[in-house]
Design a protein around this motif. Structure first.
Motif, PDB file in Angstrom:
ATOM      1  N   UNK A  57       0.787  -1.239   0.000  1.00 32.65           N
ATOM      2  CA  UNK A  57       0.000   0.000   0.000  1.00 32.65           C
ATOM      3  C   UNK A  57       0.813   1.279   0.000  1.00 32.65           C
ATOM      4  N   UNK A  58       2.152   1.163  -0.210  1.00 35.55           N
ATOM      5  CA  UNK A  58       2.993   2.380  -0.140  1.00 35.55           C
ATOM      6  C   UNK A  58       3.529   2.762  -1.514  1.00 35.55           C
ATOM      7  N   UNK A  59       3.319   4.018  -1.898  1.00 32.63           N
ATOM      8  CA  UNK A  59       3.783   4.488  -3.207  1.00 32.63           C
ATOM      9  C   UNK A  59       5.302   4.407  -3.301  1.00 32.63           C
ATOM     10  N   UNK A  60       5.990   4.703  -2.182  1.00 34.14           N
ATOM     11  CA  UNK A  60       7.466   4.686  -2.273  1.00 34.14           C
ATOM     12  C   UNK A  60       7.974   3.280  -2.579  1.00 34.14           C
ATOM     13  N   UNK A  61       7.247   2.277  -2.113  1.00 28.04           N
ATOM     14  CA  UNK A  61       7.663   0.890  -2.422  1.00 28.04           C
ATOM     15  C   UNK A  61       7.429   0.574  -3.895  1.00 28.04           C
ATOM     16  N   UNK A  62       6.344   1.131  -4.447  1.00 25.86           N
ATOM     17  CA  UNK A  62       6.089   0.904  -5.878  1.00 25.86           C
ATOM     18  C   UNK A  62       7.165   1.581  -6.725  1.00 25.86           C
ATOM     19  N   UNK A  63       7.532   2.793  -6.346  1.00 28.56           N
ATOM     20  CA  UNK A  63       8.556   3.515  -7.119  1.00 28.56           C
ATOM     21  C   UNK A  63       9.885   2.762  -7.036  1.00 28.56           C
ATOM     22  N   UNK A  64      10.200   2.239  -5.854  1.00 27.48           N
ATOM     23  CA  UNK A  64      11.433   1.432  -5.689  1.00 27.48           C
ATOM     24  C   UNK A  64      11.387   0.203  -6.597  1.00 27.48           C
ATOM     25  N   UNK A  81      -1.194   1.612  -9.874  1.00 33.34           N
ATOM     26  CA  UNK A  81      -0.752   2.746  -9.040  1.00 33.34           C
ATOM     27  C   UNK A  81      -1.652   2.939  -7.818  1.00 33.34           C
ATOM     28  N   UNK A  82      -1.034   2.872  -6.627  1.00 32.16           N
ATOM     29  CA  UNK A  82      -1.828   2.939  -5.395  1.00 32.16           C
ATOM     30  C   UNK A  82      -2.570   4.273  -5.295  1.00 32.16           C
TER      31      UNK A  82
END
Ligand code: GZL
Length: 307
Positions: A57-64, A81-82
């Motif tokens: 549920x974290x955008x920063x994890x998706x970007x990583x 995209x969350x």
């Protein structure tokens, strides 16, 4: 409606086998579980090498995860995209690396549509409108005020923004409909129950609950019953998704109407990935097929429900 010419994609594993990097939102709901299953099973069936990442549920994890896929030179990147905003930078990095991106399930608000080859998912505004249209019909000819509480999805997520907008757009036609409270339940049962408990303590005469997904509606049902009220009768409930647990509650009379949102995006995603890798033109927008269910229709549909 013709998309851009797809990029040649990364080196990937070369030859036939496509490597697809997929960043998933998380595991917040029954819908998400079914969506993940569809993607993983479809990749196996399509002979695609899937690198799957769960962002909790974290955008920063998706970007990583997207940056890791770029570094690994996967052939194609896909993600759900969350939230709608904050993607342009990493999408430009993928484009500069000549790795095509496919959006699934949820949209991004990037103005530059050359940053992704295709977006496959539902029309969430239409889903909200369908929910509103049922309510308008349900209360046709009545003049008393209809007190509505709303459980919103994840703040900033396209389905939350759009389901809210579509619903509001339809019910604004009649001033008897009053949204007396609207708060996020994060698309989860737990939060849906907690927020509904608070609503019930604050508002003694709630007529309708509009929940942006089944899971929050199911959590709310627990709170409604704990408060000694009958869900589906004392408080009418409209939800979105139509996962098995939601359909069971609908067939059992605890929910009144469900707007379907299909999680089964895997087969079409794999087809798009193959086309994009082959440099074929793909549609910029692929809409998923979905319907609506009344209590009677749920009884008939339940035995064949895949998820
Ligand atoms: C909709 C999807 C939403 C579902 C929720 O396409 O993004 O997220 O409606 C899920 O159940 O959590």
């Amino acid at each position: 409606c013709g998309g851009e010419d797809a990029g040649s994609g990364g080196s990937g594993s070369g030859g036939g086998k496509i490597t697809l990097g997929f960043s998933q939102v998380g595991a917040e709901s029954g819908w998400r579980t079914a969506n993940t299953k569809s993607i993983q099973e479809s990749a196996a069936t399509a002979g695609i090498d899937l690198k799957f990442s769960d962002a909790q549920g974290k955008q920063e994890n998706q970007i990583k995860a997207l940056r890791s896929f770029i570094a690994q030179r996967v052939d194609v990147i896909a993600f759900s995209p969350v939230v709608e905003s904050g993607w342009d930078t990493v999408l430009k990095e993928a484009k500069d690396a000549d790795i095509p991106v496919i959006l699934t399930d949820r949209a991004v608000d990037s103005q530059d549509t050359s940053l992704y080859k295709s977006f496959i998912g539902s029309d969430f505004v239409l889903e909200g409108k369908k929910a509103g249209e049922w309510l308008v019909k349900e209360y046709e000819g009545k003049t008393d005020t209809v007190n509505i509480v709303e459980l919103q999805g994840t703040p900033g997520a396209a389905p939350a923004n759009d389901r809210k907008a579509g619903f509001a757009d339809v019910i604004k036609a009649d001033p008897k409909f009053k949204v007396i409270a609207s708060q996020t339940g994060q698309f989860t049962r737990t939060d849906g129950k907690e927020v509904m408990e608070a609503f019930l303590k604050t508002y003694p005469d709630i007529d309708v609950l509009y929940a942006h997904n089944d899971d929050m509606g199911l959590g709310a049902i627990e709170a409604i019953e704990a408060a000694g009220k009958k869900p589906g009768t004392d408080i009418k409930i409209i939800t979105v998704d139509a996962v098995k647990d939601g359909m069971t509650a609908l067939a059992g009379g605890k929910i009144n109407y469900i707007v379907e949102c299909s999680p089964l995006l895997g087969p079409q995603l794999m087809d798009l990935a193959k086309k994009v890798k082959a440099g074929e033109q793909v549609p910029q927008r692929v809409l998923t097929e979905e319907t609506t269910f009344t209590q009677e229709q749920a009884k008939a549909a339940l035995p064949d429900r895949k998820y």
